[in-house]
Design a protein around this motif. Structure first.
Motif, PDB file in Angstrom:
ATOM      1  N   PRO A   1       0.833  -1.209   0.000  1.00  0.00           N
ATOM      2  CA  PRO A   1       0.000   0.000   0.000  1.00  0.00           C
ATOM      3  C   PRO A   1       0.870   1.261   0.000  1.00  0.00           C
ATOM      4  N   PRO A   2       0.296   2.385  -0.459  1.00  0.00           N
ATOM      5  CA  PRO A   2       1.033   3.651  -0.433  1.00  0.00           C
ATOM      6  C   PRO A   2       1.060   4.212   0.989  1.00  0.00           C
ATOM      7  N   PRO A   3       1.858   5.240   1.252  1.00  0.00           N
ATOM      8  CA  PRO A   3       1.868   5.884   2.587  1.00  0.00           C
ATOM      9  C   PRO A   3       0.479   6.338   2.994  1.00  0.00           C
ATOM     10  N   ASP A   4       0.228   6.267   4.290  1.00  0.00           N
ATOM     11  CA  ASP A   4      -1.104   6.578   4.816  1.00  0.00           C
ATOM     12  C   ASP A   4      -1.223   8.077   5.068  1.00  0.00           C
ATOM     13  N   ASP A   5      -1.355   8.863   3.974  1.00  0.00           N
ATOM     14  CA  ASP A   5      -1.562  10.302   4.084  1.00  0.00           C
ATOM     15  C   ASP A   5      -2.567  10.731   3.015  1.00  0.00           C
ATOM     16  N   ALA A   6      -2.719  12.029   2.813  1.00  0.00           N
ATOM     17  CA  ALA A   6      -3.737  12.530   1.876  1.00  0.00           C
ATOM     18  C   ALA A   6      -3.499  12.023   0.453  1.00  0.00           C
ATOM     19  N   LEU A   7      -2.239  12.092  -0.010  1.00  0.00           N
ATOM     20  CA  LEU A   7      -1.946  11.624  -1.365  1.00  0.00           C
ATOM     21  C   LEU A   7      -2.110  10.112  -1.463  1.00  0.00           C
TER      22      LEU A   7
ATOM     23  N   GLY B   1       2.807  15.037   3.560  1.00  0.00           N
ATOM     24  CA  GLY B   1       3.134  13.658   3.204  1.00  0.00           C
ATOM     25  C   GLY B   1       3.968  12.982   4.268  1.00  0.00           C
ATOM     26  N   ILE B   2       3.784  11.679   4.403  1.00  0.00           N
ATOM     27  CA  ILE B   2       4.502  10.906   5.418  1.00  0.00           C
ATOM     28  C   ILE B   2       5.422   9.902   4.732  1.00  0.00           C
ATOM     29  N   ASP B   3       6.692   9.941   5.098  1.00  0.00           N
ATOM     30  CA  ASP B   3       7.667   8.968   4.609  1.00  0.00           C
ATOM     31  C   ASP B   3       7.896   7.958   5.729  1.00  0.00           C
ATOM     32  N   PRO B   4       7.407   6.731   5.609  1.00  0.00           N
ATOM     33  CA  PRO B   4       7.519   5.747   6.693  1.00  0.00           C
ATOM     34  C   PRO B   4       8.961   5.416   7.079  1.00  0.00           C
ATOM     35  N   ASP B   5       9.923   5.724   6.199  1.00  0.00           N
ATOM     36  CA  ASP B   5      11.325   5.430   6.503  1.00  0.00           C
ATOM     37  C   ASP B   5      12.047   6.608   7.145  1.00  0.00           C
ATOM     38  N   ASP B   6      11.356   7.745   7.279  1.00  0.00           N
ATOM     39  CA  ASP B   6      11.973   8.930   7.871  1.00  0.00           C
ATOM     40  C   ASP B   6      11.775   8.889   9.380  1.00  0.00           C
TER      41      ASP B   6
ATOM     42  N   TYR C   1       2.703   5.546  10.573  1.00  0.00           N
ATOM     43  CA  TYR C   1       3.984   4.850  10.697  1.00  0.00           C
ATOM     44  C   TYR C   1       3.769   3.408  11.159  1.00  0.00           C
ATOM     45  N   ASN C   2       2.861   3.230  12.133  1.00  0.00           N
ATOM     46  CA  ASN C   2       2.597   1.886  12.652  1.00  0.00           C
ATOM     47  C   ASN C   2       1.996   0.980  11.582  1.00  0.00           C
TER      48      ASN C   2
ATOM     49  N   ASN D   1       2.747  -3.400   7.480  1.00  0.00           N
ATOM     50  CA  ASN D   1       2.685  -3.799   6.073  1.00  0.00           C
ATOM     51  C   ASN D   1       4.038  -4.166   5.489  1.00  0.00           C
ATOM     52  N   GLN D   2       5.086  -3.844   6.246  1.00  0.00           N
ATOM     53  CA  GLN D   2       6.427  -4.124   5.743  1.00  0.00           C
ATOM     54  C   GLN D   2       6.610  -5.638   5.639  1.00  0.00           C
ATOM     55  N   LYS D   3       7.021  -6.087   4.497  1.00  0.00           N
ATOM     56  CA  LYS D   3       7.082  -7.538   4.254  1.00  0.00           C
ATOM     57  C   LYS D   3       8.364  -8.168   4.753  1.00  0.00           C
TER      58      LYS D   3
END
Length: 734
Positions: free
Chosen positions: A578-584, A648-653, A712-713, A718-720
C-alpha cells in the motif's frame, strides 16, 4: 564624632558576602565528587590548580585573553595564561565536575569551560555581576561571540552558557529565576534543511561524489609502480619507504565498506575480522566511538574477499613491529638493551670508551648508530639522539680512531641506561597519545580504550595497525625503533592538503578533479559517501544508523541525495502497495478502487511531487511560492486534527517520527498544565475565547500527531521484511 554609614554600600557588601558564602557552600558540596574522581585516576591535579588533566587532556580554568591581551589558543604558552579569580574558578570547577560525572568527554567539557570563561569575561569577572545575570545579559553576550568566532561557534557557546545558567546558577539561587532563551538562529537548522543554500554549501564541504574513483586512481598507480619495481625499473611515483602508502591504502576498504570513523579504524584489533559459522558470514569487531557500544559490524558480501586480503597483508607488513611491541610490553628494559647491544663494535671503540673511564658494556658512541639507514631500517635513528629527550644521556665527547680513520676524531658518548630510560619515556608518551589517558597508573601502563558505554584492553601489539613510529614520516629515512598504532593524524595528513609539511597522496600521485584542482579529502567524507550510497540503494534509515554506529535519526545529516532523487524515491513509495497513509496515499487508493489506469495514477503522483519540499515532520507538496502556508503547525493540524492535504509521510523517515512524537508530548504537557481533564471538556469549549482557541489548537495538533504516528505503525505492519544488513551494497544473487 558619629560616622555616617551608606546604607546602599552596606546592602551591597552584605549581598556579596552572602553570594560568596553560597558559592563556597556549592563548592564544598562538590569537593567529595572531585576527590572520588581523583582517587579513580579520572582527574589529575589539585582543586586549587589552574588546570586539571582528564583523559590526557588539560582543562584550563584561565581567562580567554593572555597577559598580552591576545585570545588564548592551544599554542598559548603556559606563562602567558591568566588565572581566573577564585570564586569564578570554583563555579567553573563545579560545572566541570558535574559534566564529567555525566560521562561527558574531557574534550567536550574543556570546550564548555572555555565558553563559560568567555561569559565571565563578558561580566568583567565581577562578583556582583553574577547576581545580575538575566536574559539581557545573555542576549548581550551574543555579539561578543559573533565577533570572536564564526559559523556555528557563536551559537554553540551561547547554548553552553544558557545551560550553565539554567542548570547551575538558577537552581543554586545565585541568580533570580528566569527561563533563559537563545535569541539567535541556530545555523544547524538551515544546514540540515535540504532546500537552503547553507545545506548545499555544507554538502560540498563534507561530501565528494567521486571519492571512490580518486582513491581507485591512487591504488592503480601504486600497483603500477610495484610492477615496475619487480621488473627492476624505476617507479613513476614511488613511496618513500615500505608501508608508507601501502598500509594506508589497505585501510581504505574499511572506510568504503563500513564507513568507519578514523579513530575506529586506527584502533581495530588484530583479530578484527571474525566469522559467524552459523550464518556463514564475516563480521568486523569495531570499538565504536561517540558513546555507542562496541559492535560486530556485518561485512558486506561484496567486500568480504577484499577485507580478508587487506587484513592478511596488514598483518604481514606489521609482523616485525608487532613482535617488537610484544617484547617491549613484557620487559621494556631488557628488550631495548638488546637493541643497543653493538656486538660487532671494533676493538678500537672498546679501548677508546674504556680509556675515557667508561664501561664498554654500559656506554656507546654516536658513530655506532647507523648514519645512513635504509628505508627498512628499524634501529635507533641517528637523528633521534639529537632530540632533547636524550640530552641527559649524553656524557660528553671522547676521542676515537677507527681502523678506517686517518686520525682521531671526537664523538659524543652516551649512557645506555639513560638512553633506554628516554626511550621508555617516549614509549609511555605514545601510550598517552593513543589511549588519551594518564601515562601510568601505579607504575603500570594504561592500555584501555574507554568510552561512555564500555572499556577494552588493547595493548599496542594487539592493534591491527601496529607500526614503527617513523613509518609514516616522509622526513626520516628508516622505520624508527619503537612500535605504536597508527594515529588519526597519520590518515588526515596523507589525505588532506595544508595539514602537514609532507605532500598528500593525491599531490604525489598527481590526482586532480575535473576542474584540474588537486584532490583533497577528509576521512569523514567516506561516511557521507557511504550513507548516501546506502540511501540511494533504498536501505532502511534505522538500519543505516545501526550499521554506521549512529544514534537513530542522525543519518539525515549525512544524506546528500539530490532533490530529484528524493522525489523519485517518494514517487516509488506512493506507487507501491500500500502507499503511505496520508492525503496523497488516500487519493491513490481511491483511484485504484475506481480502476484508474496506472499511467494516470503515475501522472497524478508526479504532478503532486513536482514542488516537493521537506518539513521537520515529513514532506509538503504545496507550492509555497504561489500559495504560501499561513497557519502554524498546519502540517499536523490540518482541519480538526485530520492533517493537511499537502502533508506527506515517509515511513522510513525516523527522524520525522521522533519530531512528531516530541511535538505530541509538548502539546500534551501544555494541555495537562492548562486543563488536566481537557478530553472531557472538549464539547464545552468556546471557540471565540483566546484560551479556548489555544486549547483547541493543542488538541488538533495532538490528534494530527496521533494520526501521523498511526500511519507509521500501519507501514511497519505492512512491511514484508527487512533486507539483511550484510547486503548493504548489492543484494545477494540467487
Amino acid at each position: 564624632m558619629t560616622k555616617i554609614i551608606d546604607i546602599s554600600e552596606t546592602k551591597t557588601s552584605l549581598k556579596l558576602t552572602q553570594l560568596s558564602k553560597r558559592i563556597k557552600s556549592i563548592t564544598n558540596d562538590e569537593r567529595s565528587s572531585f576527590n572520588s574522581l581523583k582517587i579513580k585516576g579520572d582527574i589529575l591535579g589539585d582543586w586549587s590548580h589552574y588546570y586539571w588533566v582528564c583523559s590526557g587532556r588539560r582543562i584550563y580554568f584561565t581567562k580567554p585573553f593572555d597577559l598580552d591581551e591576545n585570545v588564548v589558543t592551544s599554542k598559548t604558552h603556559e606563562n602567558k595564561r591568566v588565572i581566573i579569580p577564585d570564586l569564578f574558578s570554583d563555579l567553573l570547577k563545579v560545572y566541570c565536575i558535574r559534566s564529567l560525572k555525566k560521562g561527558t568527554s574531557a574534550k567536550a567539557t574543556s570546550a564548555k569551560v572555555g565558553a563559560i570563561a568567555w561569559f565571565f569575561h563578558h561580566i568583567n569577572f565581577k562578583l556582583e555581576n553574577i547576581s545580575k545575570v538575566n536574559q539581557d545579559k545573555l542576549d548581550s553576550f551574543i555579539p561578543l561571540m559573533k565577533k570572536e568566532f564564526v559559523k556555528r561557534g557563536p551559537y554553540e557557546r551561547v547554548k553552553i552558557v544558557r545551560s550553565f545558567i539554567s542548570k547551575l546558577l538558577i537552581p543554586t539561587k545565585l541568580v533570580s529565576s528566569f527561563e533563559p532563551k537563545i535569541n539567535m538562529v541556530n545555523p544547524a537548522v538551515s544546514q540540515s534543511n535540504v532546500t537552503t543554500e547553507e545545506f548545499k554549501q555544507r554538502s560540498s564541504d563534507v561530501y565528494l561524489e567521486d571519492i571512490d574513483k580518486y582513491v581507485g586512481f591512487v591504488r592503480q598507480r601504486f600497483d603500477n609502480d610495484i610492477e615496475l619495481i619487480k621488473m627492476n625499473k624505476r617507479p613513476i611515483y614511488g613511496q618513500p619507504k615500505p608501508g608508507y602508502d601501502e598500509l594506508r591504502l589497505l585501510a581504505i576498504p574499511f572506510f568504503l565498506a563500513f564507513g568507519l570513523r578514523v579513530g575506529e579504524l586506527c584502533r581495530l584489533p588484530e583479530n578484527a575480522l571474525g566469522y559467524d559459522e552459523k550464518n556463514e558470514k564475516y563480521f568486523l569487531r569495531v570499538l565504536t566511538e561517540k558513546g555507542e557500544l562496541a559492535a560486530a559490524r556485518p561485512c558486506p558480501r561484496i567486500w568480504q574477499d577484499i577485507i580478508k586480503t587487506s587484513i592478511e597483508r596488514i598483518l604481514e607488513l606489521t609482523k616485525t613491529s608487532r613482535a617488537r611491541s610484544v617484547k617491549i610490553e613484557k620487559n621494556a628494559e631488557l628488550a631495548l638493551s638488546k637493541l643497543l647491544n653493538f656486538s660487532n663494535r671494533s676493538q678500537e671503540i672498546v679501548e677508546a670508551i674504556t680509556s675515557a673511564g667508561f664501561s664498554a658494556n654500559d656506554y656507546f658512541i654516536r658513530s655506532e648508530i647507523n648514519q645512513k639507514p635504509t628505508p627498512t631500517d628499524t634501529t635507533l635513528p641517528w637523528s633521534t639522539l639529537r632530540h632533547k629527550d636524550f640530552e641527559t644521556a649524553a656524557k660528553g665527547k671522547i676521542s676515537v680512531k677507527n681502523s678506517n680513520d686517518r686520525a682521531k676524531r671526537y664523538t659524543v658518548i652516551y649512557s645506555k641506561t639513560m638512553v633506554i630510560k628516554a626511550l621508555i619515556n617516549r614509549w609511555n608518551k605514545s601510550h598517552s597519545i593513543v589511549f588519551k589517558e594518564n601515562i601510568t597508573e601505579d607504575g603500570v601502563l594504561k592500555t584501555k580504550i574507554k568510552s561512555k558505554t564500555y572499556q577494552y584492553n588493547l595493548p599496542f601489539s594487539k592493534h591491527l595497525f601496529c607500526i614503527f613510529e617513523d613509518t609514516f614520516s616522509a622526513q626520516s629515512v628508516g622505520q624508527g625503533l619503537l612500535p605504536r598504532p597508527m594515529t588519526p593524524r597519520n590518515i588526515s595528513n596523507w589525505f588532506s592538503k595544508d595539514s602537514s609539511k609532507s605532500l598528500t597522496v593525491f599531490q604525489r600521485y598527481d590526482i586532480n578533479n575535473d576542474d584540474g584542482i588537486t584532490v583533497s579529502i577528509t576521512s569523514k567524507k567516506f561516511r557521507h559517501w557511504l550513507t548516501t550510497a546506502l540511501k540511494r540503494s533504498g536501505k532502511n534509515e534505522m538500519m543505516i544508523d545501526k550499521f554506521m554506529g549512529r544514534q537513530p535519526g542522525q543519518s539525515r545529516q549525512y544524506d546528500h541525495k539530490t532533490a530529484k532523487e528524493r522525489a523519485e524515491a517518494l514517487r516509488r513509495k506512493y506507487l507501491s502497495d500500500p502507499p503511505p497513509d496520508d492525503a496523497l496515499g488516500a487519493r491513490i487508493k481511491r483511484m485504484r478502487d475506481n480502476n484508474v489506469s496506472l499511467d494516470e495514477i503515475e501522472s497524478a503522483v508526479i504532478h503532486s511531487l513536482s514542488v516537493l519540499h521537506f518539513t521537520p515532520w515529513g514532506t509538503c507538496k504545496r507550492d509555497l511560492d504561489i500559495n504560501p502556508c499561513d497557519k502554524g503547525m498546519m502540517c499536523l493540524r490540518g482541519e480538526n486534527g485530520d492533517g493537511c492535504q499537502h502533508f506527506g509521510i515517509d515511513p522510513d523517515d525516523h527522524e520525522a517520527l521522533i519530531n512528531i512524537q516530541n511535538t505530541k508530548i509538548l502539546y500534551e504537557n501544555q494541555l495537562s498544565a492548562l486543563l488536566p481533564n481537557y478530553k472531557e471538556l472538549m464539547s464545552t469549549l468556546n471557540r471565540q475565547e483566546p484560551l479556548d482557541q489555544h486549547i483547541q489548537y493543542c488538541i488538533d495538533t495532538i490528534n494530527g500527531c496521533e494520526k501521523a504516528i498511526s500511519s507509521y505503525n500501519k507501514a511497519k505492519k505492512n512491511q514484508k521484511g527487512q533486507i539483511d544488513i550484510v547486503q548493504v551494497f548489492v543484494p545477494e544473487k540467487d
